[in-house]
Design an enzyme around this catalytic site. Structure first.
Site, short mmCIF file in Angstrom:
data_model
loop_
_atom_site.label_atom_id
_atom_site.label_comp_id
_atom_site.label_asym_id
_atom_site.label_seq_id
_atom_site.Cartn_x
_atom_site.Cartn_y
_atom_site.Cartn_z
N HIS A 54 0.82 -1.21 0.00
CA HIS A 54 0.00 0.00 0.00
C HIS A 54 0.86 1.27 0.00
O HIS A 54 0.46 2.28 -0.59
CB HIS A 54 -0.97 -0.02 1.19
N HIS A 75 -7.91 -7.67 -8.00
CA HIS A 75 -8.27 -8.51 -6.85
C HIS A 75 -8.48 -7.56 -5.68
O HIS A 75 -7.61 -7.37 -4.83
CB HIS A 75 -7.15 -9.51 -6.53
N SER A 115 -6.57 -1.63 -0.87
CA SER A 115 -6.10 -0.94 -2.08
C SER A 115 -7.20 -0.08 -2.73
O SER A 115 -6.91 1.04 -3.19
CB SER A 115 -5.51 -1.93 -3.08
N GLU A 152 -13.56 -8.02 -8.23
CA GLU A 152 -13.51 -8.98 -7.11
C GLU A 152 -14.39 -10.16 -7.50
O GLU A 152 -15.53 -9.99 -7.91
CB GLU A 152 -14.00 -8.28 -5.83
N ASP A 167 -13.65 -12.52 -12.73
CA ASP A 167 -12.31 -13.06 -12.52
C ASP A 167 -11.27 -11.97 -12.82
O ASP A 167 -11.28 -11.36 -13.90
CB ASP A 167 -12.09 -14.27 -13.45
N GLY A 168 -10.40 -11.73 -11.87
CA GLY A 168 -9.44 -10.63 -12.00
C GLY A 168 -8.47 -10.80 -13.15
O GLY A 168 -8.02 -9.81 -13.74
N ASP A 200 -3.26 -8.45 -7.29
CA ASP A 200 -2.93 -8.82 -5.90
C ASP A 200 -3.74 -10.05 -5.48
O ASP A 200 -4.63 -9.97 -4.62
CB ASP A 200 -3.26 -7.60 -5.01
C1 LIG Z 1 -5.06 -10.27 -1.15
S1 LIG Z 1 -6.77 -9.97 -1.29
C2 LIG Z 1 -6.84 -8.40 -2.01
C3 LIG Z 1 -6.49 -7.28 -1.13
C4 LIG Z 1 -6.62 -5.93 -1.77
N1 LIG Z 1 -5.97 -5.86 -3.08
C5 LIG Z 1 -6.01 -4.88 -0.87
O1 LIG Z 1 -4.81 -4.58 -1.00
O2 LIG Z 1 -6.73 -4.33 -0.02
C6 LIG Z 1 -7.23 -10.98 -2.65
C7 LIG Z 1 -8.68 -10.86 -3.06
O3 LIG Z 1 -8.85 -11.52 -4.32
C8 LIG Z 1 -10.11 -12.16 -4.35
N2 LIG Z 1 -10.01 -13.18 -5.42
C9 LIG Z 1 -9.60 -14.47 -5.35
N3 LIG Z 1 -9.53 -15.00 -6.59
C10 LIG Z 1 -9.92 -14.05 -7.45
C11 LIG Z 1 -10.02 -13.97 -8.86
N4 LIG Z 1 -9.72 -15.01 -9.64
N5 LIG Z 1 -10.43 -12.81 -9.44
C12 LIG Z 1 -10.73 -11.73 -8.66
N6 LIG Z 1 -10.65 -11.73 -7.31
C13 LIG Z 1 -10.23 -12.88 -6.71
C14 LIG Z 1 -10.32 -12.65 -2.95
O4 LIG Z 1 -11.70 -12.85 -2.68
C15 LIG Z 1 -9.67 -11.50 -2.13
O5 LIG Z 1 -10.65 -10.56 -1.78
#
Ligand SMILES: C[S@@+](CC[C@H](N)C(=O)[O-])C[C@H]1O[C@@H](n2cnc3c(N)ncnc32)[C@H](O)[C@@H]1O
Length: 288
Positions: free
Chosen positions: A18, A41, A102, A120, A145-146, A166
């Site tokens: 961050h 993500h 983020s 997300e 999907d991210g 992320d």
């Molecule tokens: C490490 S956390 C993200 C934290 C955020 N970027 C932050 O810094 O505050 C990862 C997130 O990705 C989501 N996630 C998992 N697989 C995913 C995918 N294929 N596409 C999008 N999001 C996904 C999870 O539900 C989770 O909320």
């Protein structure tokens, strides 16, 4: 999808990620032209540090908890300022111990003319984020999907901005999946800034990922890595890193001031350390 960031919000890995994200956004603001932040993500955006999940692990105490309480030399204070300003403003606004993810950091630091896309995959988390940000017309939240989003949403129409990827690294093939999605997105938008987060748990896995980036034929790749303890396969998360593709001018110099200080404040014993080096683009050989 079992990963819940609420257990880890504000930990040492979030601090590194961050603080650098905030510096990259500040750099984009140096020019008047609007830009876009694409967060693939995103999580839920804001985390309650007095809530059950955060209290259960207490990880934030050894992350943002240490940073807030530490005495900062002037140069370090200036580099942490955009990040810590967001942390403090959110806490003051909520009258509670909350921590920005983020999306909130991007939302707080961007200007009226800038735009954000938050992706997300978890339906509940996507809904929480969409509800929380519904008042801000600059931000769009998408349940998707991210990795698909990373490829689909670039280049943004502003042709300026950054993509942050992320993932939770729950899947065995997360490193190669991220690498493949990033390379495809980069080919569509070679002038974009990309931030790729990675965990340091297994030295060989990390080395392979970094080597694949170094060999990808991409001209400018900076790596910033912080380890808080000895890396051992069964020892859990010992460190984390951020890859910055097309980094801001002089970011490497800033990180060479910031990371030694973070290392001193966040370390948890033997084996801690840091790296700021170029995987591609400068004459300095990376220490993989
Ligand atoms: C490490 S956390 C993200 C934290 C955020 N970027 C932050 O810094 O505050 C990862 C997130 O990705 C989501 N996630 C998992 N697989 C995913 C995918 N294929 N596409 C999008 N999001 C996904 C999870 O539900 C989770 O909320």
């Amino acid at each position: 999808m079992n990963y819940r960031h609420a257990y880890h919000a504000g930990n040492f890995a979030d601090v590194l990620k961050h603080a650098i994200l905030a510096l990259c956004i500040e750099h984009l603001k140096a020019k008047a032209m609007p830009f876009r932040v694409i967060d693939t993500h995103a999580g839920i955006g804001v985390y309650d540090l007095s809530g059950q999940a955060a209290q259960k692990t207490g990880e934030w105490r050894e992350g943002i908890g240490r940073i807030v309480n530490a005495t900062k030399p002037q140069d370090v204070g200036a580099l942490l300022q955009p990040y810590l300003q967001c942390v403090e403003a959110l806490k003051a606004f909520n009258h509670r111990h909350v921590y920005p993810g983020s999306p909130e950091i991007a939302r707080y630091l961007t200007r009226a003319e800038d735009r954000m896309i938050f992706v997300e995959k978890h339906p509940q988390d996507a809904k929480i984020l969409a509800d929380a940000f519904s008042f801000d017309g600059r931000a769009k939240v998408v349940e998707l999907d991210g990795y698909m989003a990373a490829k689909a949403y670039v280049p943004p129409k502003e042709r300026r901005g950054l993509v942050i990827i992320d993932p939770p690294y729950e899947e065995r093939d997360e490193f190669p999946t991220l690498f493949a999605a990033f390379v495809e997105a980069y080919r569509k938008w070679p002038t974009g800034m990309f931030l790729l987060w990675y965990p340091v748990k297994n030295r060989e896995e990390t080395r392979r990922f970094l080597a694949s980036l170094a060999e990808a034929g991409i001209p400018k790749i900076l790596r910033a890595e912080l380890r808080i303890k000895t890396v051992s396969e069964h020892g859990g998360l010992a460190g984390s890193g951020l890859i910055i593709v097309n980094p801001p001018w002089k970011l490497a110099d800033s990180l060479r001031v910031l990371l030694p200080w973070l290392d001193g404040v966040l370390q948890q014993g033997d084996g801690h350390g840091w790296n700021v080096d170029w995987l591609a683009g400068e004459s300095v050989a990376p220490n993989l």
